[in-house]
Design an enzyme around this catalytic site. Sequence first.
Site, PDB file in Angstrom:
ATOM      1  N   GLU A  49       0.812  -1.220   0.000  1.00 54.40           N
ATOM      2  CA  GLU A  49       0.000   0.000   0.000  1.00 54.40           C
ATOM      3  C   GLU A  49       0.847   1.273   0.000  1.00 54.40           C
ATOM      4  O   GLU A  49       0.397   2.317  -0.461  1.00 54.40           O
ATOM      5  CB  GLU A  49      -0.965   0.013   1.188  1.00 54.40           C
ATOM      6  CG  GLU A  49      -2.098  -1.000   1.085  1.00 54.40           C
ATOM      7  CD  GLU A  49      -1.747  -2.374   1.640  1.00 54.40           C
ATOM      8  OE1 GLU A  49      -0.561  -2.593   1.981  1.00 54.40           O
ATOM      9  OE2 GLU A  49      -2.648  -3.221   1.749  1.00 54.40           O
ATOM     10  N   PHE A 111     -11.482  -6.915  14.126  1.00 54.14           N
ATOM     11  CA  PHE A 111     -10.391  -7.391  13.270  1.00 54.14           C
ATOM     12  C   PHE A 111     -10.075  -6.338  12.202  1.00 54.14           C
ATOM     13  O   PHE A 111     -10.967  -5.850  11.517  1.00 54.14           O
ATOM     14  CB  PHE A 111     -10.797  -8.722  12.612  1.00 54.14           C
ATOM     15  CG  PHE A 111      -9.738  -9.244  11.682  1.00 54.14           C
ATOM     16  CD1 PHE A 111      -8.482  -9.608  12.146  1.00 54.14           C
ATOM     17  CD2 PHE A 111      -9.999  -9.349  10.323  1.00 54.14           C
ATOM     18  CE1 PHE A 111      -7.499 -10.072  11.274  1.00 54.14           C
ATOM     19  CE2 PHE A 111      -9.021  -9.818   9.446  1.00 54.14           C
ATOM     20  CZ  PHE A 111      -7.773 -10.182   9.935  1.00 54.14           C
ATOM     21  N   GLN A 112      -8.825  -5.994  12.080  1.00 54.19           N
ATOM     22  CA  GLN A 112      -8.330  -4.994  11.121  1.00 54.19           C
ATOM     23  C   GLN A 112      -8.978  -3.622  11.304  1.00 54.19           C
ATOM     24  O   GLN A 112      -9.216  -2.913  10.330  1.00 54.19           O
ATOM     25  CB  GLN A 112      -8.470  -5.499   9.680  1.00 54.19           C
ATOM     26  CG  GLN A 112      -7.570  -6.712   9.441  1.00 54.19           C
ATOM     27  CD  GLN A 112      -7.367  -7.052   7.988  1.00 54.19           C
ATOM     28  OE1 GLN A 112      -8.269  -6.870   7.172  1.00 54.19           O
ATOM     29  NE2 GLN A 112      -6.204  -7.574   7.661  1.00 54.19           N
ATOM     30  N   LYS A 161     -17.556  -0.838   5.860  1.00 53.94           N
ATOM     31  CA  LYS A 161     -18.013  -1.874   4.934  1.00 53.94           C
ATOM     32  C   LYS A 161     -19.532  -1.853   4.748  1.00 53.94           C
ATOM     33  O   LYS A 161     -20.038  -1.980   3.625  1.00 53.94           O
ATOM     34  CB  LYS A 161     -17.558  -3.238   5.487  1.00 53.94           C
ATOM     35  CG  LYS A 161     -17.716  -4.369   4.498  1.00 53.94           C
ATOM     36  CD  LYS A 161     -16.996  -5.613   4.976  1.00 53.94           C
ATOM     37  CE  LYS A 161     -17.167  -6.716   3.954  1.00 53.94           C
ATOM     38  NZ  LYS A 161     -16.384  -7.902   4.288  1.00 53.94           N
ATOM     39  N   MET A 473      24.108   9.385   1.987  1.00 52.65           N
ATOM     40  CA  MET A 473      23.953  10.711   2.582  1.00 52.65           C
ATOM     41  C   MET A 473      24.266  10.685   4.078  1.00 52.65           C
ATOM     42  O   MET A 473      24.903  11.596   4.606  1.00 52.65           O
ATOM     43  CB  MET A 473      22.532  11.239   2.335  1.00 52.65           C
ATOM     44  CG  MET A 473      22.337  12.663   2.788  1.00 52.65           C
ATOM     45  SD  MET A 473      23.506  13.799   2.019  1.00 52.65           S
ATOM     46  CE  MET A 473      22.520  14.464   0.689  1.00 52.65           C
TER      47      MET A 473
HETATM   48  C1  LIG Z   1      12.239   6.104   5.163  1.00 54.83           C
HETATM   49  C2  LIG Z   1      13.533   6.763   5.507  1.00 54.83           C
HETATM   50  N1  LIG Z   1      14.346   6.199   6.414  1.00 54.83           N
HETATM   51  C3  LIG Z   1      15.525   6.796   6.724  1.00 54.83           C
HETATM   52  C4  LIG Z   1      15.887   7.970   6.134  1.00 54.83           C
HETATM   53  C5  LIG Z   1      17.192   8.653   6.518  1.00 54.83           C
HETATM   54  N2  LIG Z   1      18.095   8.726   5.361  1.00 54.83           N
HETATM   55  C6  LIG Z   1      18.217   9.831   4.609  1.00 54.83           C
HETATM   56  S1  LIG Z   1      19.245   9.642   3.313  1.00 54.83           S
HETATM   57  C7  LIG Z   1      19.582   8.064   3.759  1.00 54.83           C
HETATM   58  C8  LIG Z   1      20.542   7.234   2.957  1.00 54.83           C
HETATM   59  C9  LIG Z   1      19.987   6.879   1.634  1.00 54.83           C
HETATM   60  O1  LIG Z   1      20.779   5.866   1.083  1.00 54.83           O
HETATM   61  P1  LIG Z   1      20.655   5.463  -0.426  1.00 54.83           P
HETATM   62  O2  LIG Z   1      19.254   5.250  -0.801  1.00 54.83           O
HETATM   63  O3  LIG Z   1      21.573   4.336  -0.700  1.00 54.83           O
HETATM   64  O4  LIG Z   1      21.079   6.766  -1.189  1.00 54.83           O
HETATM   65  P2  LIG Z   1      22.483   7.557  -1.291  1.00 54.83           P
HETATM   66  O5  LIG Z   1      22.462   8.614  -0.253  1.00 54.83           O
HETATM   67  O6  LIG Z   1      23.578   6.575  -1.094  1.00 54.83           O
HETATM   68  O7  LIG Z   1      22.438   8.134  -2.665  1.00 54.83           O
HETATM   69  C10 LIG Z   1      18.893   7.712   4.932  1.00 54.83           C
HETATM   70  C11 LIG Z   1      19.011   6.412   5.612  1.00 54.83           C
HETATM   71  C12 LIG Z   1      14.981   8.522   5.206  1.00 54.83           C
HETATM   72  N3  LIG Z   1      15.219   9.679   4.593  1.00 54.83           N
HETATM   73  N4  LIG Z   1      13.836   7.901   4.884  1.00 54.83           N
END
Ligand SMILES: Cc1ncc(C[n+]2csc(CCOP(=O)(O)OP(=O)(O)O)c2C)c(N)n1
Length: 581
Positions: A49, A111-112, A161, A473
């Site tokens: 979803e 439920f749900q 529902k 990042m």
């Molecule tokens: C759902 C979610 N969880 C954690 C983060 C924190 N976060 C921001 S950037 C990042 C790293 C992203 O890694 P990747 O997708 O490999 O991209 P890159 O930065 O290496 O291009 C994280 C963990 C986020 N933005 N969103």
Amino acid sequence: MKVSGAQILFKALEMEAVEVIFGYPGGAVIGIYDELFRQKIRHILVRHEQGAIHAADGYARASGKVGVCLVTSGPGATNTVTGIANAHIDSIPVVILTGQVPTALIGSDAFQEVDIMGITRPCTKHNFLVRNVAELGKVVREAFHIARSGRPGPVLVDLPKDVMQAEMEEEDVCFVSGYLYAEESPDNSEIERAADMIAAAQTPLIFSGGGVVLGKASGELRELARMIGAPVTSTLMGLGAFPASDPLWLGMPGMHGTYAANMALNQCDLLIGVGVRFDDRVTSKVAAFAPCAQIIHIDIDPVSIDKIVRTDLSIVANAKQALLAIVARLKEKNHVWPGAIRNWQEQVLEWKREHPLGYKKGAAIKPQFVVEKLYELSRGKAIIATEVGQNQMWAAQFYHYDEPNCFITSGGLGTMGFGFPAAIGAQVARPDSLVIDIAGDGSIQMNIQELGTAVQNKLPVKIAILSNSCLGMVRQWQEMFYQKRYSQTVLHNNPDFLKIAEAYGARGLRARKVEEVEEVIKEAFATEGVVVMEFIVDDEEGVYPFVKPGAPLDEMDLGPMETTSREVARDGDDPFSRSFN
Ligand SMILES: Cc1ncc(C[n+]2csc(CCOP(=O)(O)OP(=O)(O)O)c2C)c(N)n1
């Protein structure tokens, strides 16, 4: 003749000209799905979803229409919450239809059953629980009006529902919504003041945002900028509203903004903010933001005025109307560029020349190089969706956007896993466009199951994974601020993305060497179906420029920027030699 709640729902969707629903069935919505079986409306079956809500969001961003998703109660509904919050902070119009347990069971921990109204109250523009079939038609229409009017946003309609099974006389069904949104027209005296401030400015800067894209005001923005000769910078959400190929374009400002954009913010004497909300990734240290400028803020939402940054003139109006009115007023005044504008333009050009965006080439594939190649080989015509992290910033910096609705990114929430399902939604909206999800190897794994959706529905999205074996990042922040303690950011056991692609019936391609990048992209673009490209990139690459959070914008770490930016190179010697008046 009697009609059921489910039939009324589809009639209301038809009246709203809904072309497609992104959804996933379950017990509470099985009746709706049974009715769907008889209906002509297109339904895209996702695999999770979260995919449905992001796809509806991506569809809305690429089409300018309202996106729709349909999910069951309980876990189906809660799985959409991240996507709802994502759409909310970026002001994206989506309608979320959630199944709910029968009205008699509400509050009994059935439920749900979850209180999705309570859960989503702070992250929707509005939400409704339909308790009676008699109000259903009206409520659904109202949900669409609210989603798309004023500052757009997500609206949730919770559908028990029994209400969907209940029947009523067709002639008694009411689809007339009482919702009336009166758009504020720009006030004449404010327009007059804006025109005076613009005419008096020596170093004006336009700062545009997502509101310009959402308000379909990019034509008016271009006209104003060219008329007054002001350089333009834009938030991540506003990219494409002003063409990156225009000499007046400075690039994005803020934490990873260009040197020219940040310096211009620092030195402009008039800042014209249009459809922006002064996010902290742009302002950084608010007290030092645009220190020499008077600020005009045009926004449809009065709540964003003076919320972060004090303004000297605020115009609460739709961006298109406000810009049209300002342009008309300046024309009446026979506005011509003051002489000082030419000096300002030259100054800005010097900043662009001094420190263009760039990166240091090396033996390994540089992620920026991949994005540049994607730009070049798609001739800048692709719709780009992004995941979150470094990939997102490089996609913003090194692909250049000339049109609105072509850069689809999770701006406010920064939701990893957004890009791929959003790209699917964009591909549904614009079937003839090349849609690319620029991804990180971390983010793509958050909704990789949607490969099933893309393949099944023949939606030929191309995924470009900038594979750096880490959560790049976060790793970069650990390198810069946590003495290289790479706590839980290393992804050494990534799956074989090519095998995953193949397992889903998609194509997988990989580039390990610089020379292979072009070949892989060309091959992917020439392939009809879904393609996953994996580029094994330099795992130590960082995103630059970098303004530390809370620092003034002119304190930029420019990083190792050696190559010249194509932006300056292609502008020629004097990009301002052409007259815009
Ligand atoms: C759902 C979610 N969880 C954690 C983060 C924190 N976060 C921001 S950037 C990042 C790293 C992203 O890694 P990747 O997708 O490999 O991209 P890159 O930065 O290496 O291009 C994280 C963990 C986020 N933005 N969103």
